[in-house]
Design a protein around this motif. Structure first.
Motif, short mmCIF file in Angstrom:
data_model
loop_
_atom_site.label_atom_id
_atom_site.label_comp_id
_atom_site.label_asym_id
_atom_site.label_seq_id
_atom_site.Cartn_x
_atom_site.Cartn_y
_atom_site.Cartn_z
N CYS A 106 0.86 -1.18 0.00
CA CYS A 106 0.00 0.00 0.00
C CYS A 106 0.90 1.24 0.00
CB CYS A 106 -0.94 0.01 1.21
SG CYS A 106 -0.11 0.20 2.81
N PRO A 107 0.39 2.34 -0.53
CA PRO A 107 1.19 3.56 -0.61
C PRO A 107 1.75 3.94 0.76
CG PRO A 107 -0.86 3.83 -1.82
CD PRO A 107 -0.96 2.53 -1.11
N GLY A 108 3.07 4.08 0.85
CA GLY A 108 3.71 4.49 2.09
C GLY A 108 3.77 3.43 3.17
N GLY A 109 3.22 2.25 2.90
CA GLY A 109 3.22 1.21 3.91
C GLY A 109 2.24 1.49 5.04
N SER A 110 2.06 0.55 5.92
CA SER A 110 1.09 0.68 7.01
C SER A 110 1.74 0.88 8.35
CB SER A 110 0.23 -0.58 7.09
OG SER A 110 1.03 -1.66 7.57
#
Lengths: 214, 223
Positions: A106-110
């Motif tokens: 996912c964008p930028g990680g979680s």
């Protein structure tokens, strides 16, 4: 189709009714984000090729293989059914693996894992960092094309690291439930990272979606 | 090395591997042409990465694996000797395959095969075009990383098409003598051809060096 039903009634060994008649084709899932959303870790160019060409081809070829499978089963052609295994494993595995992969990122990680997943990681690897180190080492070491996996061993209740060659799907191959996969086919990183697979594997943790993994 | 020899003498064990102290390390062979010489079929960028990074890494890791092999043999550690098989096959195969590959290609290609090689191609495939079609189809169809090969079956005195996975070397894997190989690991073409492997495989025949292929055929006893 009718022939399939007749064979099914006679032999009653293979459930053919739903198989041939109403089976829907597989379709390419949409990405949950734009092609450029995983930059700078994975370039838009890679994402577009990887999704719209590579994954799409697995989907198309899986549908073709399954159509041939339907025909072979209907004709009771066991030899052909067996002969289709390679195409089913390769394209079916490709479709399964990539479908998981797009959701794993996912964008930028979680951020770091939390809750029960974090506890299991600590229990089975000692720490989140230790798990990442093990997963990275195994993944980088894949000879040729393949995937590195964090998987779940339902039998033992343990998290485990595994790798698979080519598009061999984790669960069918090892019994482990796939949680987080790292594609190390060269098409997954070469345009950006060239031969330096370790840099790609290191960077991919920045966009890992641990909510999906959990 | 000396310890290895005395151990062998003491144990009276016959070692299959020659444990000479003077085994030379494998080295990266020079390309017979510049990195840009195979353009436009294979870009300079690909050639430089492919030769100076990928092939070089196989050479380095082959030397490392062979050093561990010598140690394991010296210690009579059969388990480790066997355990090294994967690294030897992968890196040894990578070194063998790429060493052949650079010679199989030449700037602008060599034109069509002739002489004994062409006679054999016509005999075993019907025509040069048929052979290229068969080789292309098998090569494109490789699942994952691997190589397509035109090989020579010495026992049957026939040319044959084969494909190998990863860096599995043709002769050790199939018994066929490697004549002409097409690398379809994605690193061999992706920067230029992206996912369109068939275009790369079609184009590579434009830089094929059939003189080198003929020399290998002749060296293997092909007439």
């Amino acid at each position: 189709m009718l022939a399939a039903k007749q064979i099914a009634l006679r032999s009653a060994r293979l459930p053919l009714t739903s198989f041939a008649a109403n089976r829907k084709k597989h379709t390419l899932p949409d990405l949950p984000y734009d092609y450029n959303a995983l930059e700078p870790v994975i370039s838009a160019e890679i994402m577009q090729l990887h999704h719209s060409k590579h994954h799409a081809t697995y989907v198309n070829n899986l549908n073709l293989a399954e159509e041939k499978l339907g025909d072979a089963v209907a004709k009771n052609d066991v030899s052909t059914v067996i002969g289709l295994h390679g195409a089913l494993k390769f394209n079916g595995g490709g479709h399964l693996n990539h479908s998981i992969f797009w959701q794993n990122l996912c964008p930028g990680g979680s951020g770091d894992p939390s809750g029960e997943l974090a506890e299991l990681i600590t229990r089975d690897f000692g720490s989140f960092q230790a798990m990442k180190d093990k997963l990275s080492a195994s993944t980088v070491a894949v000879q040729g094309s393949g995937w590195g996996w964090l998987g779940y061993n339902k039998g033992s209740g343990k998290l485990q690291i595994a790798t698979c060659a080519n598009q061999d799907p984790l669960e069918a191959t090892t019994g482990l439930v796939p949680l987080f996969g790292i594609d190390v086919w060269e098409h997954a990183y070469y345009l950006q990272y060239k031969n330096v697979r370790p840099d790609y594997v290191k960077a991919i943790f920045e966009i890992a979606n641990w909510n999906d993994v959990a």
